[in-house]
Scaffold this active site. Structure first.
Site, mmCIF file in Angstrom:
data_model
loop_
_atom_site.group_PDB
_atom_site.id
_atom_site.type_symbol
_atom_site.label_atom_id
_atom_site.label_comp_id
_atom_site.label_asym_id
_atom_site.label_seq_id
_atom_site.Cartn_x
_atom_site.Cartn_y
_atom_site.Cartn_z
ATOM 1 C CD GLU A 48 -2.090 2.481 -3.572
ATOM 2 O OE1 GLU A 48 -3.113 3.063 -3.929
ATOM 3 O OE2 GLU A 48 -1.780 2.365 -2.377
ATOM 4 C CG ASP A 65 -2.001 0.944 1.241
ATOM 5 O OD1 ASP A 65 -2.826 0.867 0.334
ATOM 6 O OD2 ASP A 65 -2.039 1.804 2.137
HETATM 7 C C1 GLC Z 1 -4.278 3.000 -0.651
HETATM 8 C C2 GLC Z 1 -5.428 2.015 -0.661
HETATM 9 C C3 GLC Z 1 -6.667 2.741 -0.264
HETATM 10 C C4 GLC Z 1 -6.479 3.265 1.131
HETATM 11 C C5 GLC Z 1 -5.220 4.139 1.217
HETATM 12 C C6 GLC Z 1 -4.819 4.390 2.631
HETATM 13 O O1 GLC Z 1 -4.416 3.988 -1.597
HETATM 14 O O2 GLC Z 1 -5.525 1.394 -1.907
HETATM 15 O O3 GLC Z 1 -7.812 1.944 -0.344
HETATM 16 O O4 GLC Z 1 -7.588 4.002 1.518
HETATM 17 O O5 GLC Z 1 -4.115 3.517 0.618
HETATM 18 O O6 GLC Z 1 -4.307 3.240 3.208
#
Ligand code: GLC
Length: 540
Positions: free
Chosen positions: A273, A212
């Site tokens: 991500e 994440d």
């Molecule tokens: C990322 C996740 C999202 C979450 C954010 C905070 O972007 O994909 O769903 O709200 O991180 O953890």
């Protein structure tokens, strides 16, 4: 507990699963509810594994399933080494992993390294006093000289990125909700503790992690203000250039450390991500093959339905990803409106969703599918009194991510075959989109996904081939993939009119058309494509 590992590996099959394979994202609250509480769970996923095997994917990524107060639906982790009781327990997880591995399906978990829940024991200790040994696990600062937050950083989810803790008189940093305090990755003890959470699951046999907001774990060490975007006043998070609150160069050393943990094991993978919409910056997260195995390119989740735009974005990222890396193709996730809705066109039915499926599954890179896209699930309108996503309150109901997180539509029934209880979010249009009906209908979108997945599995060109754009008329994105004497030629008609394309010469070989039963070409020199359709031909 015996460690569960999949049957096949690179040594016996010559195939590195995550390079050749296709990943299917499961949002665990919404896939399958086995105990009737209206929320999906691990046992539910286990019961539905055969759907994934039938479809032909290689791995599943499960959004966070760890103990959590669910302020951000699991992206606020209170314990990295256990299972949230709503989803089951460690025994359920081990059963799921073993059953998945027995079917040659890999499992990726979702690691949330930038922040914990404010209920994590580390944070409870950290905020208990300035002298607590865990104080420096998080980013604490005194108020600015005249009072107020230590700098101008904003939270992604609205408001300042700092929360004052009255009891100890300091502010803590939170890039998202105040209930999601940021860990301080400049503290070597945090690095060690977080590496240990990875080993906990890797030792158990998981095949890797989605990571994440990994670009956020390194910030400017001096916590300097972000510059303001000219004219951006009033745009909250968008009013600043995010040069100091994320993606500091030190992130690469941290990633090399994380990669070192993965390299202690065989064939595990990390996909990050990296929510930066600049592919040049994203591609740096591959390092020299010593950082992430994959960094998500989210540009396509923002692309308009336009052949030239798709072509540009796909080719740009493909060129940027280093030789040692491997690109990926992503059109949807739990954070983006469903692509079947984004690209919906009243005249084309599932036509564009079919073209999108062909793009994802014939392009160069690991495709990431989002549950339900195989049946063309659309965004579901959520009445105001049923909104769940915190963004609906902290930002605006319009930016709620609930519409793309609704229960999987297994059958045409009031509860969609998802639950016997009251589903946590409303159910979409099950008459139009459900697994049971589409399984029996050869012309369904789901059967197209299955055929594309099978074709990809059988074709070296589709799994591994190089990528080159082919000249094509306006409104068409055409490309070829070649590998060891095999050639795959693909043409995707984004336009609303039929077109004729030349994809080369000679008999087309094995052909898949997105329109079931469409006339197939005799020669690749002359390929007819109806509006909103695509074709893939494998020669050799
Ligand atoms: C990322 C996740 C999202 C979450 C954010 C905070 O972007 O994909 O769903 O709200 O991180 O953890």
């Amino acid at each position: 507990m015996p460690i569960s590992r999949p049957r096949t590996n690179e040594a016996t099959t010559g195939r590195l699963w995550w390079r050749d394979g296709v990943v299917y994202q499961i949002y665990p609250r919404s896939f399958m509810d086995s105990n009737g509480d209206g929320v999906g769970d691990l046992e539910g996923i286990r019961q539905r594994l055969d759907h994934l095997v039938w479809l032909g994917v290689d791995a599943i990524w499960i959004s966070p399933c760890f103990p959590s107060p669910m302020k951000d639906f699991g992206y606020d982790v209170a314990d990295y080494c256990d299972i949230e009781p709503l989803f089951g327990d460690l025994g359920d997880f081990d059963r799921l992993l073993a059953d998945a591995h027995a079917r040659d399906l890999r499992i990726l978990l979702d690691w949330v390294p930038n922040h914990t829940s404010d209920q994590h024991p580390w944070f409870l200790a950290s905020r208990s006093s300035r002298d607590d040994p865990k104080r420096d696990f998080y980013v604490w600062r005194d108020p600015a000289p005249g009072g107020g937050p230590p700098n101008n950083w904003k939270a992604v989810f609205g408001g300042d990125a700092w929360e004052l803790d009255e009891a100890t008189g300091q502010y803590y940093l939170h890039s998202f909700l105040p209930e999601q305090p940021d860990l301080d990755w400049r503290n070597p003890e945090v690095v060690r503790a977080m590496h240990a959470t990875l080993r906990f699951w890797l030792d158990r046999g998981v095949d890797g992690f989605r990571m994440d907001v990994i670009h956020k774990i390194a910030k400017d060490p001096e916590l300097r203000d972000n510059p303001l975007v000219p004219g951006g006043e009033g745009r909250g998070y968008g009013s600043q250039e995010h040069v100091n609150d994320e993606n500091h160069d030190d992130v690469h050393a941290l990633l090399r450390g994380i990669r070192g943990v993965f390299d202690e094991y065989d064939e595990r993978m990390a996909v990050g991500e990296v929510y930066i919409l600049d592919p040049r910056k994203v591609s740096r997260f591959y390092g020299d093959g010593d950082e992430l195995h994959q960094a998500f390119n989210f540009k396509l989740t923002h692309a308009r339905w336009d052949a030239a735009e798709f072509e540009r974005e796909v080719l740009f990222f493909d060129e940027l990803v280093p030789e040692v890396g491997w690109p990926n193709l992503v059109l949807g996730s739990h954070d983006a409106p469903r692509h079947a809705s984004r690209y919906d066109h009243p005249e084309h039915g599932d036509g564009r969703a079919r073209v999108a499926a062909m793009l994802l599954l014939t392009g160069r890179g690991t495709p990431f599918l989002y549950y339900g896209e195989e049946i063309g699930m659309r965004n579901v309108e959520i009445p105001e009194d049923r909104l769940q996503d915190p963004l609906a309150w902290t930002l605006h109901p319009k930016v709620s991510r609930d519409p793309e997180r609704t229960p999987m539509q297994w059958e045409d029934a009031p509860k969609a075959g998802f639950s016997t209880g009251d589903p946590w979010l409303p159910i979409g249009d099950t008459a139009a989109h459900n697994v049971t009906a589409q399984r029996d209908e050869p012309s369904s979108l789901m059967n197209l996904y299955r055929e594309l997945l099978a074709l990809r599995r059988e074709s070296g060109a589709l799994r591994r081939g190089s990528l080159r754009a082919l000249p094509s008329p306006d409104g068409v994105f055409a490309f070829e993939r070649t590998h060891e004497g095999q050639r795959a030629a693909v043409a995707l008609n984004f336009s609303d009119a039929p077109v004729e394309v030349s994809l080369g010469q000679g008999a087309p070989g094995r052909v898949l058309h997105t329109v079931h039963g469409a006339a197939l070409p005799d020669d690749l020199a002359k390929v007819h494509l109806p509006a909103a359709s695509g074709i893939c031909a494998i020669q050799g």
